[in-house]
Design an enzyme around this catalytic site. Sequence first.
Site, PDB file in Angstrom:
ATOM      1  N   GLU A   1     -20.982   9.756  33.460  1.00 29.13           N
ATOM      2  CA  GLU A   1     -20.305  10.188  32.242  1.00 29.13           C
ATOM      3  C   GLU A   1     -19.058  10.817  32.853  1.00 29.13           C
ATOM      4  O   GLU A   1     -17.845  10.584  32.115  1.00 29.13           O
ATOM      5  CB  GLU A   1     -20.948  11.130  31.370  1.00 29.13           C
TER       6      GLU A   1
ATOM      7  N   HIS B   1     -42.241  -0.441  46.540  1.00 27.77           N
ATOM      8  CA  HIS B   1     -43.099  -1.327  46.020  1.00 27.77           C
ATOM      9  C   HIS B   1     -42.385  -2.019  44.857  1.00 27.77           C
ATOM     10  O   HIS B   1     -43.072  -2.829  44.198  1.00 27.77           O
ATOM     11  CB  HIS B   1     -44.328  -0.860  45.888  1.00 27.77           C
TER      12      HIS B   1
ATOM     13  N   LYS C   1     -20.779   6.308  18.360  1.00 25.64           N
ATOM     14  CA  LYS C   1     -21.163   7.600  17.357  1.00 25.64           C
ATOM     15  C   LYS C   1     -20.722   7.256  16.112  1.00 25.64           C
ATOM     16  O   LYS C   1     -21.257   7.210  15.188  1.00 25.64           O
ATOM     17  CB  LYS C   1     -20.766   8.831  17.929  1.00 25.64           C
TER      18      LYS C   1
ATOM     19  N   GLU D   1     -28.656  13.539  16.892  1.00 26.78           N
ATOM     20  CA  GLU D   1     -30.109  13.475  17.302  1.00 26.78           C
ATOM     21  C   GLU D   1     -30.692  14.877  17.171  1.00 26.78           C
ATOM     22  O   GLU D   1     -31.886  15.167  16.929  1.00 26.78           O
ATOM     23  CB  GLU D   1     -30.024  13.187  18.683  1.00 26.78           C
TER      24      GLU D   1
ATOM     25  N   LYS E   1     -24.653  22.353  22.657  1.00 23.03           N
ATOM     26  CA  LYS E   1     -23.376  22.844  22.955  1.00 23.03           C
ATOM     27  C   LYS E   1     -22.326  23.107  21.657  1.00 23.03           C
ATOM     28  O   LYS E   1     -21.812  24.015  21.233  1.00 23.03           O
ATOM     29  CB  LYS E   1     -22.590  22.322  24.032  1.00 23.03           C
TER      30      LYS E   1
ATOM     31  N   GLY F   1     -21.260  19.861  29.106  1.00 24.39           N
ATOM     32  CA  GLY F   1     -22.549  19.630  28.978  1.00 24.39           C
ATOM     33  C   GLY F   1     -23.356  19.344  30.015  1.00 24.39           C
ATOM     34  O   GLY F   1     -24.549  19.595  30.390  1.00 24.39           O
ATOM     35  N   ARG F   2     -22.749  18.152  30.918  1.00 26.27           N
ATOM     36  CA  ARG F   2     -23.634  17.936  32.038  1.00 26.27           C
ATOM     37  C   ARG F   2     -23.711  18.781  33.010  1.00 26.27           C
ATOM     38  O   ARG F   2     -24.421  18.300  34.213  1.00 26.27           O
ATOM     39  CB  ARG F   2     -23.112  16.198  32.285  1.00 26.27           C
TER      40      ARG F   2
HETATM   41  O1  LIG Z   1     -24.926  19.635  23.492  1.00 26.14           O
HETATM   42  P1  LIG Z   1     -24.387  18.739  22.569  1.00 26.14           P
HETATM   43  O2  LIG Z   1     -23.385  19.258  22.022  1.00 26.14           O
HETATM   44  O3  LIG Z   1     -25.518  18.497  21.375  1.00 26.14           O
HETATM   45  O4  LIG Z   1     -23.986  17.459  23.442  1.00 26.14           O
HETATM   46  C1  LIG Z   1     -25.206  16.765  23.902  1.00 26.14           C
HETATM   47  C2  LIG Z   1     -24.283  15.460  24.465  1.00 26.14           C
HETATM   48  O5  LIG Z   1     -23.366  14.656  23.391  1.00 26.14           O
HETATM   49  C3  LIG Z   1     -22.779  13.866  23.914  1.00 26.14           C
HETATM   50  O6  LIG Z   1     -23.088  12.787  23.912  1.00 26.14           O
HETATM   51  C4  LIG Z   1     -21.806  14.059  25.291  1.00 26.14           C
HETATM   52  O7  LIG Z   1     -21.572  12.595  25.834  1.00 26.14           O
HETATM   53  C5  LIG Z   1     -22.671  14.713  26.260  1.00 26.14           C
HETATM   54  O8  LIG Z   1     -22.049  15.003  27.324  1.00 26.14           O
HETATM   55  C6  LIG Z   1     -23.561  15.923  25.913  1.00 26.14           C
HETATM   56  O9  LIG Z   1     -24.255  16.355  26.609  1.00 26.14           O
END
Ligand SMILES: O=P(O)(O)OC[C@H]1O[C@H](O)[C@H](O)[C@@H](O)[C@@H]1O
Length: 539
Positions: free
Chosen positions: A355, A386, A506, A215, A209, A269-270
Amino acid sequence: MSLPTINPTKTNAWKKLQDHYGTFGNIHMKDLFAQDKERANKFTVKWDDFYVDFSKNRITEQTLNYLLELAEEVKLKDAIKSQFSGEIINETEGRAVLHTALRAPKDANFKVEGVNVMPEIYAVKQKIETFTNQVVNGELKGFTGKAFTDVVNIGIGGSDLGPAMVVDALQYYKNHLTTHFVSNIDGDHVNEVIKKLNPETTLFVIVSKTFTTQETLSNANTLKAWFLKSATEAAIAKHFVAVSTNIQNVKAFGIDENNIFPMWDWVGGRFSLWSAVGLTISLAVGYKNFDSLLLGANKMDEHFKNEDFKTNIPVVLALISVWYNNFFKAESEAIIPYCQYLNQFATYLQQGIMESNGKSIDRNGNPIDYQTGTIIWGEPGTNSQHAFFQLIHQGTKLIPADFIGFTQSLHGNQDHQDKLMSNFFAQTEALLNGKTEAEVIAEGTASSIIPFKIFDGNKPTNTIFINKLTPESLGKLIAMYEHKIFVQGIIWNIFSYDQFGVELGKQLASKILQEFNNSAVNNHDSSTQNLLNHYKRMS
Ligand SMILES: O=P(O)(O)OC[C@H]1O[C@H](O)[C@H](O)[C@@H](O)[C@@H]1O
């Protein structure tokens, strides 16, 4: 208009619930069932292909009435209206929250700051459909003229968990494309995926986003460098596409403008798998199935928006969860799908729920003195039986659990299905009834062993029973939990759509990364300092 800012613990309903909890004492659900033959019917909602039985909970009709009063007092109805009408309800980030618009019909009217967003949404949907068809049909080809065989989704958090969970859940509906997901900054992740790829036939979908996530950018750069060992820069336009709100950064990465699938800051995002973030889903199962997923979610949206709270599935589930979280002080909830395809479902919900509602400041900006977000965990049945069911049955903690099952299997082997489902029913029944001392004795158990074989029972479960796992029913199921999250956030008087809690780590990580180049590290606590120096010596 902003969201209501009512402290739930100051409401009349809360006080009633508190007193009610006090008198509830050790009432056993077994007795509640014995007293009322209609109990199961009273606490079951049948809607579409969903059959939701919440009768195996420590509630009476009175409990539910008080919980419904709580929903009224915190002005849940107004909050739902505010969300669907595109108000800036994500106040701390100054954004509307409109993932529901992504799955609405074309003629719907969702406005952000006075502008209807449906035309933009449908333009992107059209782009997803065209691109999906071209890749699946083999019309689009790689740099040596071969059709694509593999798709790599590069993203993390909401840009990974949703697509990964859905692709896994819908693998029965998959086409010939092989999908891979790279998320972790741990180089092992990308390295292992690379081993399976042929650069000539691989399509890379970079999903971020913000397009600033460490990462995702690192993994994308590693994959680009690997790709360029066999191809020229010009080939990037054929093999790399991106999903983002940050068009500038995507272009700077070297991605062709035509290969950008836009999204919007009013999609969290989520909650974003319904947007172009779901491109990998569309590629994996075809656009029609992707669209059915959206249709299912839209049906749940309509149910949530219009249904009376008493029979409103997400509302009822949210209220019962508040009852356990805030009055019984249950700390966690388990999600147990009796469906191997939903293997990643609990992991996916962890981000959505934890979150969103892992907050300790209320909507007035004040610290909270009551419990908020539940801890979510779970694994599919029967495997989980199990593994950790011992603790649910006989441990000291109260763990309300959602049992998710399907009446019809996809595999068609009735023998397996009957065995699976007999476990599904047996577990919630055992958790409800337990086993008494008399029953243990009647089994002829040696007297010294008797206490160990007693089950108290009275362990709450919801049964979410669905006809069949299809893209549409999965869409409904995911949207059901999304709305449950929203309702709980409203009740707890917190902002569910920001996530400032992920920032501190971060920031420190990027500071530490720079310090790896310094000869001595000396501005940390002694533990962190020792660890960093040990790492520098040993790595
Ligand atoms: O989609 P991006 O901008 O790369 O973000 C990826 C993720 O980054 C962060 O850690 C947020 O806490 C998440 O809510 C998000 O989904």
